[in-house]
Design a protein around this motif. Sequence first.
Motif, PDB file in Angstrom:
ATOM      1  N   ARG A 186     -26.099 -39.318  31.721  1.00 52.89           N
ATOM      2  CA  ARG A 186     -26.376 -37.883  31.652  1.00 52.89           C
ATOM      3  C   ARG A 186     -27.423 -37.454  32.690  1.00 52.89           C
ATOM      4  N   PRO A 187     -27.154 -37.633  33.963  1.00 52.87           N
ATOM      5  CA  PRO A 187     -28.158 -37.271  34.973  1.00 52.87           C
ATOM      6  C   PRO A 187     -28.390 -35.767  35.016  1.00 52.87           C
ATOM      7  N   LYS A 188     -29.588 -35.383  35.455  1.00 53.88           N
ATOM      8  CA  LYS A 188     -29.938 -33.961  35.566  1.00 53.88           C
ATOM      9  C   LYS A 188     -29.599 -33.403  36.951  1.00 53.88           C
ATOM     10  N   VAL A 189     -29.520 -34.264  37.964  1.00 52.59           N
ATOM     11  CA  VAL A 189     -29.185 -33.833  39.322  1.00 52.59           C
ATOM     12  C   VAL A 189     -28.134 -34.805  39.869  1.00 52.59           C
ATOM     13  N   VAL A 190     -27.070 -34.227  40.451  1.00 50.93           N
ATOM     14  CA  VAL A 190     -26.018 -35.025  41.082  1.00 50.93           C
ATOM     15  C   VAL A 190     -25.994 -34.673  42.570  1.00 50.93           C
ATOM     16  N   TYR A 191     -26.338 -35.661  43.401  1.00 44.86           N
ATOM     17  CA  TYR A 191     -26.230 -35.494  44.853  1.00 44.86           C
ATOM     18  C   TYR A 191     -24.858 -36.013  45.283  1.00 44.86           C
ATOM     19  N   LEU A 192     -24.125 -35.173  45.966  1.00 50.13           N
ATOM     20  CA  LEU A 192     -22.735 -35.497  46.302  1.00 50.13           C
ATOM     21  C   LEU A 192     -22.534 -35.455  47.813  1.00 50.13           C
ATOM     22  N   GLU A 193     -21.868 -36.477  48.325  1.00 52.88           N
ATOM     23  CA  GLU A 193     -21.536 -36.533  49.752  1.00 52.88           C
ATOM     24  C   GLU A 193     -20.385 -35.563  50.041  1.00 52.88           C
ATOM     25  N   LEU A 194     -20.744 -34.344  50.392  1.00 57.54           N
ATOM     26  CA  LEU A 194     -19.774 -33.306  50.731  1.00 57.54           C
ATOM     27  C   LEU A 194     -20.509 -32.256  51.554  1.00 57.54           C
ATOM     28  N   ALA A 241     -13.526 -39.608  41.904  1.00 55.60           N
ATOM     29  CA  ALA A 241     -14.888 -39.623  41.382  1.00 55.60           C
ATOM     30  C   ALA A 241     -15.610 -38.318  41.683  1.00 55.60           C
ATOM     31  N   GLU A 242     -15.329 -37.722  42.848  1.00 48.09           N
ATOM     32  CA  GLU A 242     -16.038 -36.494  43.188  1.00 48.09           C
ATOM     33  C   GLU A 242     -15.693 -35.353  42.239  1.00 48.09           C
ATOM     34  N   TYR A 243     -14.415 -35.265  41.806  1.00 47.62           N
ATOM     35  CA  TYR A 243     -14.059 -34.191  40.884  1.00 47.62           C
ATOM     36  C   TYR A 243     -14.723 -34.411  39.524  1.00 47.62           C
ATOM     37  N   GLN A 244     -14.785 -35.655  39.070  1.00 44.14           N
ATOM     38  CA  GLN A 244     -15.450 -35.913  37.804  1.00 44.14           C
ATOM     39  C   GLN A 244     -16.926 -35.518  37.873  1.00 44.14           C
ATOM     40  N   ALA A 245     -17.573 -35.808  38.997  1.00 46.11           N
ATOM     41  CA  ALA A 245     -18.979 -35.419  39.142  1.00 46.11           C
ATOM     42  C   ALA A 245     -19.121 -33.906  39.211  1.00 46.11           C
ATOM     43  N   ILE A 246     -18.207 -33.238  39.916  1.00 47.39           N
ATOM     44  CA  ILE A 246     -18.268 -31.779  40.022  1.00 47.39           C
ATOM     45  C   ILE A 246     -18.059 -31.140  38.656  1.00 47.39           C
ATOM     46  N   ALA A 247     -17.025 -31.587  37.927  1.00 45.87           N
ATOM     47  CA  ALA A 247     -16.743 -31.004  36.618  1.00 45.87           C
ATOM     48  C   ALA A 247     -17.892 -31.237  35.649  1.00 45.87           C
ATOM     49  N   TYR A 248     -18.484 -32.430  35.688  1.00 44.56           N
ATOM     50  CA  TYR A 248     -19.626 -32.708  34.805  1.00 44.56           C
ATOM     51  C   TYR A 248     -20.797 -31.782  35.129  1.00 44.56           C
ATOM     52  N   ALA A 249     -21.128 -31.639  36.405  1.00 43.20           N
ATOM     53  CA  ALA A 249     -22.303 -30.852  36.780  1.00 43.20           C
ATOM     54  C   ALA A 249     -22.109 -29.371  36.509  1.00 43.20           C
ATOM     55  N   LEU A 250     -20.902 -28.852  36.738  1.00 46.16           N
ATOM     56  CA  LEU A 250     -20.690 -27.415  36.570  1.00 46.16           C
ATOM     57  C   LEU A 250     -20.533 -27.011  35.110  1.00 46.16           C
ATOM     58  N   ASP A 251     -20.059 -27.911  34.278  1.00 45.55           N
ATOM     59  CA  ASP A 251     -19.822 -27.556  32.875  1.00 45.55           C
ATOM     60  C   ASP A 251     -20.893 -28.069  31.925  1.00 45.55           C
ATOM     61  N   THR A 252     -21.898 -28.754  32.451  1.00 43.10           N
ATOM     62  CA  THR A 252     -22.984 -29.251  31.601  1.00 43.10           C
ATOM     63  C   THR A 252     -24.231 -28.427  31.866  1.00 43.10           C
ATOM     64  N   PRO A 253     -24.763 -27.727  30.859  1.00 41.93           N
ATOM     65  CA  PRO A 253     -25.969 -26.912  31.081  1.00 41.93           C
ATOM     66  C   PRO A 253     -27.145 -27.767  31.532  1.00 41.93           C
ATOM     67  N   GLY A 254     -27.920 -27.228  32.453  1.00 38.24           N
ATOM     68  CA  GLY A 254     -29.125 -27.883  32.928  1.00 38.24           C
ATOM     69  C   GLY A 254     -28.912 -28.934  33.984  1.00 38.24           C
ATOM     70  N   VAL A 255     -27.688 -29.087  34.458  1.00 40.18           N
ATOM     71  CA  VAL A 255     -27.391 -30.076  35.490  1.00 40.18           C
ATOM     72  C   VAL A 255     -27.201 -29.350  36.814  1.00 40.18           C
TER      73      VAL A 255
END
Length: 944
Positions: free
Chosen positions: A68-76, A124-138
Amino acid sequence: MSTFDALREQLLSAAEAFSGGGEALSGILSGMVDDVDRMLREELEIFPVCHHSPASALAMTRRLRAKRPKVVYLELCEDLRPLLDELRNCRLPVALQAYATDLDGFPPGSGPLSVVAPVTEASAEYQAIAYALDTPGVELVLVDRSVDHVFQWLPREADGTPVPAPPAGTAGDDGGHGEEAALHGGAVGVEIGDLRPGFAELEEHLLHHGKVRHWSEWWDQYVEQPLTGADHDTYRQAMALIGSLFRRLRPSDTGRLARDEERERYMWTRIREHLAASGADPAECVYVCGAFHAVSRVAESGLASGAPPYTITPRTATRWLYGLIPSSHSAIEAQFGLAQGSVSIAAATWAKAVARDGLTPYRLAGGQGGGSRSKAAKGAKAAGGAAAPPAPPGPAADRLTGFLAAAPAPDGLDEDELRGWCVDIVRLARRNGYLASTADAIAVFETSILLAGLRGRARPTPYDFADAAVTCIEKDVVPGRRDVRRLCEILLGGDRIGQVGYHSLPPLARDVHDRLEPLGVDLTRRTQQRVLLDLRSDPELEPCSDLLWRLRYLLPDDAVRPVMGARRLGERPIQESWDLAIGRHQRSIIELGYEGVTVEQVLEQRLRRKVWEPRATAGTALEAVEDALLYLGGRRLADELGARAVELLAAERTVDDAPEVLRRIRRLLAHHRAIGPELPAWCEAFVTTGYAHYCTLLPTAFTDDGTGVRQVGAMLGFLFSMEGLALALGCDRAQLELAVRQSHPQAPEKTALLWAAQTQLGLLPREELRARCDGLLDNPLVVPSFPLYLSGFVQALESVPALAPFVVEVLSKAFARLPDSVLLPWLPTLITTLRRHAAELVPVLVREAGRTFPGGLAELDGWTPPWERPAVPARASRAAPAPGGPVARLLARHPQACDAVAGLLGCAGEWRADGEPAPRDARVRELIARHPEAAGAVAALLGG
């Protein structure tokens, strides 16, 4: 003491045994272990991935639910971040796109520039995007270089034009098929985690010893399948080891490694900047990047780096436009050099693993085909309860040694799955025209098992099954529309095609949907739809018709295709029928939205750009004028483009465009004369400028070998057909006569054109022209080249249509008198010339021949050609009519008409007692005496 000391010792011992003490192999193997160790010791958790990899997507989903990370850094690309929220309205796969046409800071002629970053659910990038956009505080932070830097860092041609790197394909990689493979166009692809050997010999070695045909199959067999069910630590260490191997074996002289290192400096700089600005705890963050970048050795790598700050170069002043475009599995395969069907197989592997493990993947709430927020939350809660807690900070245990030493657990043969594949592929093959039967299904089943055994596999893979199906069903020919390998792809998951939702479309695309709504068709469907417009009974559909014609001009031919109806100057159809495939060409409509807000604005901009480009000619400008009148209406834009056509015509130094100019200006003049009493000012200026321009160039065109007879004929056609208007506008006919007198051609075709022009101007009588042609036929030295004179006379019909009877006469004499050795070789040339260059002249010749020759066989025996009939004796024809002759009797029979004509001519007279006219003066008698032939001919026609 390092966690991987034992593994390092084993690898060094193996290197010593294999290389005999060589340092190169020992350095590579030891360095790989050091790279993995360094990545695991990094304070910020680095998550290595491979693009469109179901194993990476599964590992990412498990890790996100556990940590449950609070910040996701994505190579994009960092400037693509605003587009990610629009993924909710789309059906995957789609591609993030940046587009630029007006370039500032790049070499002229290098545009348009386009970058795409495709996104699939099994990534993996879509899973990270969906998690970050739909999880409050991320918070989701994109850290890769901007789109502008993508093109700044590309290698360049000698003129400075960026050169996109070709996809890393091999001879066996035939990624993509059909129009779905072209959904990305010519855009540069941006991917997360490009894992492929840059060392060609290594890739060839792996394919050979892995008994596979292409890289995608090797990766699926030896990386994807073993890592699909691996735990988090094993996955990270194995992916880092692979990334280190490919990194250390990549040649450094290609420039690609240097660009990759620049990207790594860029990304770590952005990460440190964000951590400093936000104050986030690195322990609560995760950095998602390709396995190649996860083991970076640049000095700026890591949060504890002591390297001096990296300076990011500024962007250019180019204005980039951003949006989403539909993508497909085929397009992704073609973009990145993957094997055909590999992305579909990856999607099938992802779906099977999710169902098998009971894992709930992340999907953006509100996305088409995705789950709702409540469903995703429930899945996350259920999965979170069963997930292991996050690993404590510190060095991880060595999982690589056991993973590399132990053979993968054999996965037994799933007969039900394979049997279902075999039955379904036979059913699909029969639907597509193959003579497949149950025996073929059995053969595919057994051959799949046999191929898997030959390749050292415990169970057949989809690649083995596809090879077996091709071998057993396709045989030698492909009678159906699709080949068997394509049918296997459809069976195993199909070429899934994404779609951008209405609310994520640019304003222009939404406007097109809104304005075509009265047609009652679903514009999102990719199938072709037939639409009938009855504009007489339903006039409110006329705006839809206008929009369809404009889209027909702007989009590919098969997007909007008229079946019935046409758009021509001065014509408006009452019924139209259209085949629409707008949903199939959604990318093209979206890219129109980058050029303007409405279709009309884009069309106007393109027409202006068309006439102002450096290679524009007067013909292209006239075409733009016609298009403006057809599709936009009004006079403002047409007058502007017409004025530009006048400038281009005056600046031309050749006459190559003369046929096009003549055809289009005639059509435009006829249109303007039909709709109004006055011509536009630019039309008058074009006629006067063209008259003077072509008169000036005429003598040179007659003698220039580079100017064809078609061009010279078109020049004369312009001069003679526009002569009346040009003289009325102030031109001097003496200029044309002087130009003709100064022309001295040498080629037979142009000589015939000159004779025709002289005849039209009255400089060469028709009898003398006939005598010249007869002299050519009588001269044995000229007879072989006489067909060239005939070709010139045929081309002269463009400028002197009154010469049609004479051309028919000359052709008839040629067919009658030319020997077969001359005539027969010339006939194909005549036919092809008429068909290609002078198709509009054929009806003129046919009509004239119909008037000249008899209409039936019975009349042919006694028919004499007009040019062979004896002439009327001049002495008898010039005799004045006797008093009381046919003219007098004609006048007496029609006294009212005679009085009316005499009054108009100012010769009113009285009638004598014998019924003959009695003029008050002798002017009528003088007129009849001066022109006895005309009086006799009129009397004969009227039966006098």
